[in-house]
Write a protein that holds these residues in place. Structure first.
Motif, PDB file in Angstrom:
ATOM      1  N   TYR A 175      23.779  55.058  50.851  1.00 57.58           N
ATOM      2  CA  TYR A 175      22.628  54.308  51.906  1.00 57.58           C
ATOM      3  C   TYR A 175      21.526  52.870  51.416  1.00 57.58           C
ATOM      4  N   VAL A 176      20.863  53.755  49.927  1.00 57.83           N
ATOM      5  CA  VAL A 176      19.962  53.699  49.254  1.00 57.83           C
ATOM      6  C   VAL A 176      20.210  53.364  48.000  1.00 57.83           C
ATOM      7  N   PRO A 177      21.399  52.997  46.901  1.00 59.12           N
ATOM      8  CA  PRO A 177      22.042  53.418  45.672  1.00 59.12           C
ATOM      9  C   PRO A 177      20.476  53.753  44.465  1.00 59.12           C
TER      10      PRO A 177
ATOM     11  N   GLU B 292      14.511  66.970  44.313  1.00 58.51           N
ATOM     12  CA  GLU B 292      15.414  65.985  43.352  1.00 58.51           C
ATOM     13  C   GLU B 292      14.907  64.389  43.468  1.00 58.51           C
ATOM     14  N   LEU B 293      14.982  63.642  44.764  1.00 66.58           N
ATOM     15  CA  LEU B 293      14.665  62.673  45.102  1.00 66.58           C
ATOM     16  C   LEU B 293      13.543  61.750  44.165  1.00 66.58           C
ATOM     17  N   ARG B 294      12.417  63.007  43.965  1.00 67.24           N
ATOM     18  CA  ARG B 294      11.309  62.308  42.814  1.00 67.24           C
ATOM     19  C   ARG B 294      12.319  62.530  41.565  1.00 67.24           C
ATOM     20  N   THR B 295      12.954  63.217  40.918  1.00 74.01           N
ATOM     21  CA  THR B 295      14.013  63.561  39.481  1.00 74.01           C
ATOM     22  C   THR B 295      15.296  62.028  39.632  1.00 74.01           C
ATOM     23  N   GLN B 296      15.450  61.726  40.734  1.00 73.36           N
ATOM     24  CA  GLN B 296      16.985  61.027  40.174  1.00 73.36           C
ATOM     25  C   GLN B 296      16.220  59.758  40.271  1.00 73.36           C
ATOM     26  N   GLY B 297      14.701  59.478  40.413  1.00 68.70           N
ATOM     27  CA  GLY B 297      14.186  58.288  40.054  1.00 68.70           C
ATOM     28  C   GLY B 297      14.024  57.277  41.251  1.00 68.70           C
ATOM     29  N   TYR B 298      13.957  58.176  42.616  1.00 74.68           N
ATOM     30  CA  TYR B 298      13.341  57.125  44.095  1.00 74.68           C
ATOM     31  C   TYR B 298      12.201  57.690  43.794  1.00 74.68           C
ATOM     32  N   GLN B 299      11.413  56.630  44.442  1.00 77.44           N
ATOM     33  CA  GLN B 299       9.508  57.046  45.078  1.00 77.44           C
ATOM     34  C   GLN B 299      10.217  57.435  46.807  1.00 77.44           C
ATOM     35  N   VAL B 300       8.672  58.337  47.107  1.00 79.55           N
ATOM     36  CA  VAL B 300       8.814  59.186  48.099  1.00 79.55           C
ATOM     37  C   VAL B 300       6.854  58.086  48.744  1.00 79.55           C
ATOM     38  N   VAL B 301       7.387  57.935  49.807  1.00 76.16           N
ATOM     39  CA  VAL B 301       6.095  57.010  50.309  1.00 76.16           C
ATOM     40  C   VAL B 301       5.709  57.414  51.665  1.00 76.16           C
ATOM     41  N   PRO B 302       4.803  56.882  52.305  1.00 78.15           N
ATOM     42  CA  PRO B 302       4.142  58.017  53.627  1.00 78.15           C
ATOM     43  C   PRO B 302       4.147  57.375  54.892  1.00 78.15           C
ATOM     44  N   SER B 303       4.686  55.905  54.346  1.00 72.91           N
ATOM     45  CA  SER B 303       5.208  55.435  55.664  1.00 72.91           C
ATOM     46  C   SER B 303       6.317  54.927  56.352  1.00 72.91           C
ATOM     47  N   TYR B 304       6.690  54.280  57.261  1.00 70.19           N
ATOM     48  CA  TYR B 304       8.074  53.948  57.797  1.00 70.19           C
ATOM     49  C   TYR B 304       8.324  52.243  57.052  1.00 70.19           C
ATOM     50  N   ASP B 305       7.028  51.821  56.903  1.00 72.12           N
ATOM     51  CA  ASP B 305       6.856  50.474  56.564  1.00 72.12           C
ATOM     52  C   ASP B 305       7.367  50.019  55.142  1.00 72.12           C
ATOM     53  N   ASN B 306       7.211  50.542  54.443  1.00 70.02           N
ATOM     54  CA  ASN B 306       7.509  50.720  53.439  1.00 70.02           C
ATOM     55  C   ASN B 306       9.054  51.392  52.156  1.00 70.02           C
ATOM     56  N   ALA B 307       9.313  52.063  53.576  1.00 73.32           N
ATOM     57  CA  ALA B 307       9.972  53.222  52.813  1.00 73.32           C
ATOM     58  C   ALA B 307      12.239  52.208  53.306  1.00 73.32           C
ATOM     59  N   ASP B 308      12.655  52.194  52.110  1.00 73.63           N
ATOM     60  CA  ASP B 308      14.668  52.183  52.422  1.00 73.63           C
ATOM     61  C   ASP B 308      14.872  52.563  53.186  1.00 73.63           C
ATOM     62  N   LEU B 309      14.487  53.670  53.329  1.00 73.03           N
ATOM     63  CA  LEU B 309      15.796  55.056  54.533  1.00 73.03           C
ATOM     64  C   LEU B 309      14.873  55.741  54.614  1.00 73.03           C
ATOM     65  N   VAL B 310      14.413  56.747  55.783  1.00 74.22           N
ATOM     66  CA  VAL B 310      13.648  58.001  56.409  1.00 74.22           C
ATOM     67  C   VAL B 310      15.270  58.964  56.441  1.00 74.22           C
TER      68      VAL B 310
ATOM     69  N   GLU C 270      10.810  52.316  64.214  1.00 73.43           N
ATOM     70  CA  GLU C 270       9.795  52.040  63.072  1.00 73.43           C
ATOM     71  C   GLU C 270      10.283  51.165  62.284  1.00 73.43           C
ATOM     72  N   ASN C 271      11.977  52.137  61.608  1.00 71.75           N
ATOM     73  CA  ASN C 271      12.448  51.649  60.371  1.00 71.75           C
ATOM     74  C   ASN C 271      13.967  51.206  60.155  1.00 71.75           C
ATOM     75  N   GLY C 272      14.544  52.187  61.504  1.00 72.97           N
ATOM     76  CA  GLY C 272      15.813  51.673  61.813  1.00 72.97           C
ATOM     77  C   GLY C 272      17.357  52.324  61.307  1.00 72.97           C
ATOM     78  N   LYS C 273      16.911  52.825  59.383  1.00 76.02           N
ATOM     79  CA  LYS C 273      17.961  53.352  58.535  1.00 76.02           C
ATOM     80  C   LYS C 273      17.066  54.734  58.442  1.00 76.02           C
ATOM     81  N   VAL C 274      17.509  55.428  59.132  1.00 77.73           N
ATOM     82  CA  VAL C 274      17.376  57.171  59.581  1.00 77.73           C
ATOM     83  C   VAL C 274      18.773  58.091  59.450  1.00 77.73           C
TER      84      VAL C 274
END
Ligand code: SF4
Length: 440
Positions: free
Chosen positions: A114-116, A28-46, A71-75
């Motif tokens: 949190y991440v429109p 569902e995240l992918r179909t809504q246009g989010y990108q799923v990333v494998p690291s905490y650093d590049n993520a807008d939210l975990v 590592e990220n803060g937004k969980v």
């Protein structure tokens, strides 16, 4: 290439059932246009999908939440341990939101808060505006690649998401299998350009279930057909290779439904859009497809009022529609998308002319659609049920993709369940929808 899609990190813990939930959320995240990333650093939210089965699993989940916070803060937290909100909050008060197991919809709502999600735009979105909420349990979108190698002048996908990157075929088939295991009865295969699947990786051979499988769309469809559910293909770019898919439809392996966005029929406008094809060639191919698979439903989308479109160009489009007699057609009036090459083109079409052409286009297509649906009266069609209430059931036949096509109304029928596929005798039709009764 700069990636402007919002990014989400995902940690999945626990048993296979939890993995199915994770797959569903990721889809569902992918179909809504989010990108799923494998690291905490590049993520807008975990998102942490937790397990709470035994003490060690609880401990592992709490540690994973702590690590994501550091590592990220937004969980946000979901899954089995989410049912024990107090326990999580006692240790990790900064967690943004918590939900329990199987809360796909809630998780997506939390992420959106949190991440429109990327704004809906008919020129760049893969799923319909109405469909961006979580799909119901009985159908799901299966995204097979990201990005696009084409450079259509009205579109900014390549600058947003980069060139096409096909997903490994084993991963796609794993996801499809999990979706089917979790109750999905219909898979909607999507990508910016579904027909190009595998070309970027030279159709390399991957593995699934220990067997070698080639990465191309025909092989993927053959494998998906073994899962025993409806498989519907969207966004098939009109390459000649598409012809190879039609026999699979005739054999009943995938639904006899092809969504081929043609965008226009005037050679001048297609060239300006950097789109392939000539009207004569496209008409010949449509005729050939119908000879191989007479029951095929053809869907397409078009843009009217593209810069430089004259009355003559528009007339070519209407002539094409009249000859092609497509079953399902969407139409957009051209509007500039920030950053698109077409914005610089001369001879932008005035808004009132765009609207007038849109209405003439829709009027002609409505008439064609109504005539085609009349032909279905008296037929017995398989229908997948989408909704049931006290007034009856609403479903779709093989010719209807969710949210963008018509519906089949079964008035007074409430003994069926959502996700059932039932045989329906068609009794009535209008321009878009059908009415009928379930037969034994
Ligand atoms: S095929 Fe064209 S319209 Fe579709 S995503 Fe690629 S560039 Fe955009």
């Amino acid at each position: 290439m700069k990636n402007l899609s919002p990014t989400i990190g995902f940690v999945s813990l626990g048993c296979p059932k939890n993995l199915v939930d994770s797959e569903r959320i990721l889809t569902e995240l992918r179909t809504q246009g989010y990108q799923v990333v494998p690291s905490y650093d590049n993520a807008d939210l975990v998102i942490v999908n937790t397990c709470g089965f035994i003490d060690s699993a609880v401990q592992e989940s709490l540690e994973a939440i702590g690590e994501a916070l550091n590592e990220n803060g937004k969980v946000i937290v979901t899954g089995c341990l989410g049912a024990k909100e107090d326990q999580i909050r006692a240790l990790h008060p900064k967690v943004l939101e918590i939900s329990g197991p199987h809360s796909y919809e809630q998780v997506l709502t939390h992420v959106n808060k949190y991440v429109p999600k990327p704004e809906y735009n008919p020129f760049i979105s893969l799923i319909p505006e109405q469909g961006v909420k979580l799909t119901p349990k009985h159908y799901a979108y299966l995204k097979i690649s990201e990005g696009c190698d084409h450079r259509c002048t009205f579109c900014i996908i390549p600058s947003l998401r980069g060139d096409m990157e096909s997903r490994p075929i084993g991963g796609i088939l794993d996801e499809a299998k999990r979706l089917v295991d979790s109750g999905v009865k219909e898979l909607l295969v999507i990508a910016q350009d579904t027909s190009a699947y595998g070309k970027d990786i030279k159709n390399r051979t991957g593995f699934w279930n220990g067997m070698p499988v080639k990465s191309d769309l025909v092989t993927l469809c053959q494998q998906l057909s073994n899962l025993g559910v409806w498989v519907r293909l969207h966004y098939v770019y009109p390459y000649p290779d598409v012809d190879h898919l039609i026999p699979l439809m005739a054999e009943g392996k995938v639904l006899p439904y092809l969504d081929v966005p043609l965008q226009h029929a005037s050679p001048k406008i297609l060239k300006s859009m950097k789109r392939p094809g000539t009207i004569e060639r496209t008409l010949e191919r449509i005729q050939k497809w119908r000879e191989i698979c007479p029951e095929i439903t053809l869907r397409s989308t078009f843009i009217v009022g593209y810069p430089g479109e004259t009355e003559e160009d528009f007339q070519l489009l209407l002539d094409f529609l009249a000859k092609a007699r497509l079953d399902r057609v969407g139409c957009f009036t051209y509007s500039p998308v920030e950053g698109a090459a077409a914005n610089q083109l001369p001879d932008q079409v005035p808004e009132d002319v765009k609207q007038e052409r849109f209405h003439r286009f829709m009027q002609l297509q409505q008439q064609i659609s109504a005539e085609k649906l009349q032909e279905k009266i008296g037929k017995i069609l398989p229908v997948i049920i989408d909704e049931v209430d006290e007034e009856g059931a609403i479903g779709r036949c093989m010719a209807d993709a969710p949210d963008i096509d018509g519906a089949v109304y079964l008035n007074g029928e409430n003994k069926v369940k959502v996700g059932d596929i039932v045989q329906v005798k068609i009794e009535n039709a209008d321009e878009y929808d059908l009415w009928g009764s379930k037969i034994a």
